[in-house]
Design an enzyme around this catalytic site. Sequence first.
Site, PDB file in Angstrom:
ATOM      1  N   ASP A 124       1.906  -2.704 -10.005  1.00 23.31           N
ATOM      2  CA  ASP A 124       1.587  -3.972 -10.660  1.00 23.31           C
ATOM      3  C   ASP A 124       1.914  -3.931 -12.149  1.00 23.31           C
ATOM      4  OD1 ASP A 124       0.658  -4.433  -8.155  1.00 23.31           O
ATOM      5  OD2 ASP A 124      -1.466  -4.431  -8.682  1.00 23.31           O
ATOM      6  N   HIS A 145       0.824  -1.215   0.000  1.00 22.33           N
ATOM      7  CA  HIS A 145       0.000   0.000   0.000  1.00 22.33           C
ATOM      8  C   HIS A 145       0.861   1.269   0.000  1.00 22.33           C
ATOM      9  CE1 HIS A 145      -4.231  -1.496   0.462  1.00 22.33           C
ATOM     10  NE2 HIS A 145      -3.571  -2.595   0.779  1.00 22.33           N
TER      11      HIS A 145
END
Length: 382
Positions: free
Chosen positions: A174, A35
């Site tokens: 990602d 995060h």
Amino acid sequence: MSLKEKTQSLFANAFGYPATHTIQAPGRVNLIGEHTDYNDGFVLPCAIDYQTVISCAPRDDRKVRVMAADYENQLDEFSLDTPIIAHENYQWANYVRGVVKHLQLRNNSFGGVDMVISGNVPQGAGLSSSASLEVAVGTVLQQLYHLPLDGAQIALNGQEAENQFVGCNCGIMDQLISALGKKDHALLIDCRSLGTKAVSMPKGVAVVIINSNFKRTLVGSEYNTRREQCETGARFFQQPALRDVTIEEFNAVAHELDPIVAKRVRHILTENARTVEAASALEQGDLKRMGELMAESHASMRDDFEITVPQIDTLVEIVKAVIGDKGGVRMTGGGFGGCIVALIPEELVPAVQQAVAEQYEAKTGIKETFYVCKPSQGAGQC
């Protein structure tokens, strides 16, 4: 049959002529730095040997035809000359449409394309099957039409498509690791500058991913709440992102913050520091220190960021009991289920697999899935 052979064969059957190119883009696992990406921080992922593969060919008109081999060969067809809107029934198609639309918005000029897509990145496990698909589609168009895009731009385009077209507020990690991954290395990514540094993985160490199979969803979930809490924290410090806040600044005024927001901020600040240190530990082959940092990361996600679930904590405890200080283990991905990642000396993998098989289902009622991965190369022809 390999994914390449499968998609090439389906392509010839579906479209009546052979594909000219086959492109792959890998999934990823994040070793540490959770995060932190949307807080302009640091992450340390590696690409894995599970990927999305697309066999494709350019068309001489403006039509895009896409077949999804993993969804009963569903076919989506749309034109590049009319505004691209969301598909009413096929969610998978929206990742493709979003990438194509955002490439157009970036003023790229390209023609039609036929594609057949298949992948083996486990879905809903937090291993970035969606980012792998976005990067694969972007790479297809870049290769077929020689678009002036580098890996980082293909990654950013995929992230935009997921944020704005699909509607999930993912960070950039990602897509970036899928585009830029390097064989036998992890990648330390600065999510603000998008600068990357290849970090060599110690020899004889396996990257083990264990899926808790506790179902999670990211779109519309707690993920977006955590993101808002972090933004609230950054506003409190009058900074553009938590990346710009030091631990000392936080400690001095933590008591003035909403207690929940304070916990979220503390996780991000300490996780950033851990991630930078982890990159050096890994490079020096110091698996003991890497293990300590991964353990601290997991505790912080559990207690401060509150994104683990009992099933995940159980898995981590089972693995930790076997590997001791010879490796590391933590939850990985967005949270609320999904997977754990472990760095384990290869000779300990069978013992870990056995312990998990004997204990996890007995304690949780769910059967895990066990993957032993290799840090792999990013997107390109295969």
